[in-house]
Design an enzyme around this catalytic site. Structure first.
Site, short mmCIF file in Angstrom:
data_model
loop_
_atom_site.label_atom_id
_atom_site.label_comp_id
_atom_site.label_asym_id
_atom_site.label_seq_id
_atom_site.Cartn_x
_atom_site.Cartn_y
_atom_site.Cartn_z
N HIS A 105 0.88 -1.17 0.00
CA HIS A 105 0.00 0.00 0.00
C HIS A 105 0.92 1.22 0.00
O HIS A 105 2.01 1.18 0.58
CB HIS A 105 -0.83 0.10 1.28
CG HIS A 105 -1.71 -1.07 1.57
ND1 HIS A 105 -1.25 -2.20 2.17
CD2 HIS A 105 -3.03 -1.26 1.37
CE1 HIS A 105 -2.26 -3.06 2.32
NE2 HIS A 105 -3.35 -2.51 1.84
N ASP A 138 2.27 1.94 3.38
CA ASP A 138 3.23 1.00 4.00
C ASP A 138 4.65 1.49 3.80
O ASP A 138 5.51 1.22 4.63
CB ASP A 138 3.21 -0.40 3.33
CG ASP A 138 1.87 -1.04 3.33
OD1 ASP A 138 1.06 -0.73 4.22
OD2 ASP A 138 1.61 -1.87 2.42
#
Ligand code: XUL
Ligand code: CO
Length: 448
Positions: free
Chosen positions: A101, A104
């Site tokens: 993501h 992240d």
């Protein structure tokens, strides 16, 4: 290779030892099974959010994870350092794909502009590492659920500013997908659902998210991004009702909003169970609709009713998944097995991250071996063909070729006796079928 992780490269060691160590028993990357190398059937991926981000918290306790990059205190230094740790991890494990993501890989700033600038610095680092590594981006995605602004959804938020922010965020993620050569791009509907229907305009929210997906398709076309778009079904968590409930619901949504030719599905084992389905069921539904895109490899727990993202170790399930994959000829056009999974809170060392991936990879390699033999020996295909054989000729064939009518069926059935109809109904000997599957697992793996 640098030596950031205190673990040697994981090799195939074969089946001599029963005790699982830091080696693969079944996963032998270049071994050819059913006409393809194991690594090409399985296309394993590491999930950045679990492997490099998860602290192993639960609702009752702080994180237990001990990670080699814990000494970094500045969020940007940590994000940049993690890229190096990540690429060494892929290499040591022998995994060729990864997924992330946007949130992240880099910390958020105060504005989207600042956040994007942080992100770009890390993406640049990933690009550098990709030059000398085999690791490719299986897919990336936007976290449209972590930040409190998404409390009521992103593309289904009742607040237009939030919808707009989400649109801007996804635009940048699509640019990153293009830059890093992503093979797929995933939308998991994090908070796209509702807590309560009384205050929800369900139709308006679904219209909005469909518009959102059309905008994403338009922008991908504009920038020449050819990654396969995928939706990832999940029935609940975090909202009490998620719009992408399961494969069938998600396919119906895509068809309703004229998106079915642009998207496929990314299916996850634990999500299937939350929807009251087996993983195999979800894969079969997607497959038969031509919508199988990719797989998030994990498993749930019979005794726990929430999403625990356990590493796959259930050979019966991996066999079923790989049976479907072999029947399909591939996971999806660009699909892989992304380990959307984390070690349990009690296995918290850096070495446990390797051990956890090893059980996942070995379980899928074992599933592949069993499923390949089941296909080769035709056991399942023959029993299914036999079970439906009354549709191959006679009255059954007229149903399938479209010439039967209710009147022709009546004429055929009118004078059949109870006994004749019962004789036409065969036992499936289901218990023996299950036992035979067990026998295939035991025998194939004993000879592996
Ligand atoms: C959540 C989940 C996500 C998606 C990507 O349950 O599966 O991690 O895979 O957003
Ligand atoms: Co997932």
């Amino acid at each position: 290779m640098a030596d950031l992780w205190n673990v040697d490269k994981i090799e195939y060691v074969g089946t001599d030892s029963l005790e699982q160590g830091l080696g693969f028993r079944y996963y032998d990357a270049d071994r050819v099974v059913a006409g393809k190398k194991m690594k090409d059937w399985l296309r394993f991926g590491v999930a950045y959010w679990h492997t490099f981000q998860a602290r192993l918290v639960d609702p009752f306790g702080d994180g237990t994870a001990v990670r080699p990059f814990d000494r970094y205190t500045d969020p940007m230094d940590l994000a940049l350092a993690k890229v190096e740790y990540a690429f060494e991890f892929f290499e040591k494990l022998g995994v060729e794909y990864f997924c992330f993501h946007d949130r992240d890989i880099a910390p958020e700033g105060d504005t989207l502009r600042e956040t994007n600038a942080n992100l770009d610095k890390v993406v640049e680092r990933i690009e550098e590492f990709q030059k000398t590594s085999n690791a490719k981006l299986l897919w990336n995605t936007s976290s449209l659920f972590t930040n409190p602004r998404f409390v009521s959804g992103a593309a289904t938020s009742p607040f237009a500013d939030i919808f707009a922010y989400a649109g801007g965020q996804v635009k940048h993620s699509l640019e990153i997908a293009k830059r890093l050569g992503a093979e797929n791009y995933v939308f998991w509907g994090g908070r796209e659902g509702y807590e309560n229907l009384w205050n929800t305009d369900l139709k308006r929210e679904q219209d909005h998210i469909a518009r959102f997906f059309h905008m994403a398709c338009d922008y991908a076309e504009e920038i020449g991004l050819d990654a396969q778009f995928m939706l990832e079904p999940k029935p609940k968590e975090p909202t009490s009702h998620q719009y992408d409930f399961d494969a069938a619901t998600t396919i119906a949504f895509l068809q309703t909003y004229d998106l079915a030719d642009k998207f496929k599905l990314n299916l996850e084992g634990n999500h299937a169970n939350l929807a009251g389905h087996t993983y195999q069921h979800e894969i079969r539904v997607a497959r038969e609709a031509g919508m199988l895109g990719s797989l998030d490899a994990n498993q749930g727990d019979k005794l726990i009713g929430w999403d625990i993202d356990e590493f796959p170790s259930d050979l019966y399930e991996t066999t079923a998944v790989m049976w479907e994959v072999l029947a399909e000829g591939q996971i999806g056009p660009h699909g892989g097995l992304n380990f959307d999974a984390k070690p349990r809170r009690t296995s918290f060392t850096e070495e446990d991250l390797f051990r956890a991936h090893i059980v996942g990879m070995d379980s899928y390699a074992a599933g592949l071996l069993v499923a390949a033999r089941l296909h080769e020996e035709g056991y399942i295909n023959n029993l299914v063909a036999e079970r439906y054989s009354s549709f191959d000729s006679g009255i059954g064939a007229t149903v399938e070729d479209g010439t039967a009518t209710l009147a022709s069926l009546e004429e055929y059935a009118l004078d059949k006796t109870q006994q004749e109809l019962w004789d036409a109904t065969k036992s499936d000997h289901l218990e023996s079928v299950k036992a035979t599957l067990n026998n295939y697992i035991v025998d194939t793996l004993a000879k592996a």
